[in-house]
Design an enzyme around this catalytic site. Sequence first.
Site, PDB file in Angstrom:
ATOM      1  N   CYS A 129       0.807  -1.229   0.000  1.00  0.00           N
ATOM      2  CA  CYS A 129       0.000   0.000   0.000  1.00  0.00           C
ATOM      3  C   CYS A 129       0.842   1.280   0.000  1.00  0.00           C
ATOM      4  O   CYS A 129       0.509   2.251  -0.677  1.00  0.00           O
ATOM      5  CB  CYS A 129      -0.951  -0.018   1.184  1.00  0.00           C
ATOM      6  SG  CYS A 129      -0.192  -0.608   2.703  1.00  0.00           S
ATOM      7  N   HIS A 242      -3.306   6.154   4.427  1.00  0.00           N
ATOM      8  CA  HIS A 242      -1.882   6.318   4.734  1.00  0.00           C
ATOM      9  C   HIS A 242      -1.422   7.697   4.253  1.00  0.00           C
ATOM     10  O   HIS A 242      -1.860   8.173   3.200  1.00  0.00           O
ATOM     11  CB  HIS A 242      -1.045   5.277   3.997  1.00  0.00           C
ATOM     12  CG  HIS A 242      -1.168   3.878   4.519  1.00  0.00           C
ATOM     13  ND1 HIS A 242      -1.984   3.515   5.562  1.00  0.00           N
ATOM     14  CD2 HIS A 242      -0.533   2.743   4.102  1.00  0.00           C
ATOM     15  CE1 HIS A 242      -1.847   2.206   5.774  1.00  0.00           C
ATOM     16  NE2 HIS A 242      -0.987   1.714   4.906  1.00  0.00           N
TER      17      HIS A 242
END
Length: 336
Positions: A129, A242
Site C-alpha cells: 500500500c 496512509h
Amino acid sequence: RSFTVAVVGATGAVGETMLNILAERAFPVGKLIALASARSAGGTVEFAGEKIDVQDLATFDPAGVDIALFSAGGSVSKEYAPKFAAAGAVVIDNSSAFRYDDDVPLVVSEVNPEQAQNRPRGIIANPNCSTMQMLVALGPIHREYGIERINVATYQSVSGGGRSALEELGRQTGALLNFQDPDPQRFPVQIAFNLIPHIDDFLDNGFTKEEMKLVWETRKILGDDSIQVNPTAVRVPVFYGHSEAVAIETRKKITPEQARALLESSPGVEVVDERVPGGYPTPVTHASGNDAVYVGRIREDFSHPRGLNLWIVSDNIRKGAALNAVQLAELVAKNG
Ligand code: A2P
C-alpha cells in the site's frame, strides 16, 4: 464476455472492499465466488446487493475460475495461488509472497500497466500500500525528471493490519477514555493516542520489512535499480488512509510549479495544495473512502539544489490494495 471471479479473503477488510469496487466499477462478473477460512464458511458477504455464501478455501475446487483476487495473507497465497493458476485462473495477489520473484510482474495500474500482460506463472502481484500511493505520484516525475533518491517517512493507518487491527484501535480508544488498561494484543505496544515506528518484521540491516518493501518495490516497478530509497514506516492511530512525507532528489531540477502541473495531468492523482488552513490532504478529509492519490505541501527542499518535498495521502484499502487489484483485473479482462 463475463468472468468467473473468486475473492480469496472475502470476509476481510480488503476482501470486502474488493467486492464493493468490483460492483461499483461494473466489472463483468458472471459468477462471484467468496472464499475464506473454515471459520467463516457458511456465512455470507454482500456483492452488488446480493448475499453470497462464503465457501471454505481449503476444500474449494478452483477449476473454472477465470480471475482470482487473493487477500488472505502471504501463507495462504503461497499455498493456494499456484493451485488456482494451475487450474487456469489469473491470480492477482495482494500479499508479499510473490512480489520479488523475477517471473511475477509487480504492477501499479497507472505506472507500469504493460507489465501485467507478461505473467509466466499466471500470477500478478499487487504492490504494498505505501509503495502504491507513492509511485502513483512519483512515477510521472521519475519519467520526466529522473528520481535519484527518495527519503520517505510514512504515517500508516491501522486498517493496513486488517480487521483485528481496526478493532484494536477502537477498543483501546474506548478503554483509555474510560480509564481502563489498553491491553495491547494486535500491536506490540498501545496504538491509541500513540504511534509505533515498527511495521512487519525487523531485518538484519536494522530496517523493518515494511520499510524495505518501499526500496525493493520502487526499483522493480520503475525498472531502475539505481534509485536510492531511505524509508521509515510508522503506524499511527488513524483508521483509514496512509500519509507520506516524501523528499525527492531528481537528476533534472523540478520546480514546485512544474511538479503541480505534471501531477494535475497525471492519472489517479489529485493535487490539493493551497497554502491556507485545511488546504492540504489528510486521511479523514480527503483519502478515506475515495480512489485518488492526493498530493499537497509541494515545495522546494532548500537544503538540496534539486530537491522537492511532497505530502502524499491515499486510502490504503482502496488504491493501496483493493482498487489497484480490480484495476489489474480490468487490464487482464481487456486483453481476453
Ligand atoms: P476469515 O474471516 O475466515 O478468518 P483481514 O486482513 O481483515 O484480517 O482479513 C483476512 C482475510 O483472510 C479474511 O477473509 C480471512 O478469513 C482470510 N483468511 C485468513 N486465513 C485464512 C485461511 N487459512 N484460509 C482462507 N482464508 C483465510
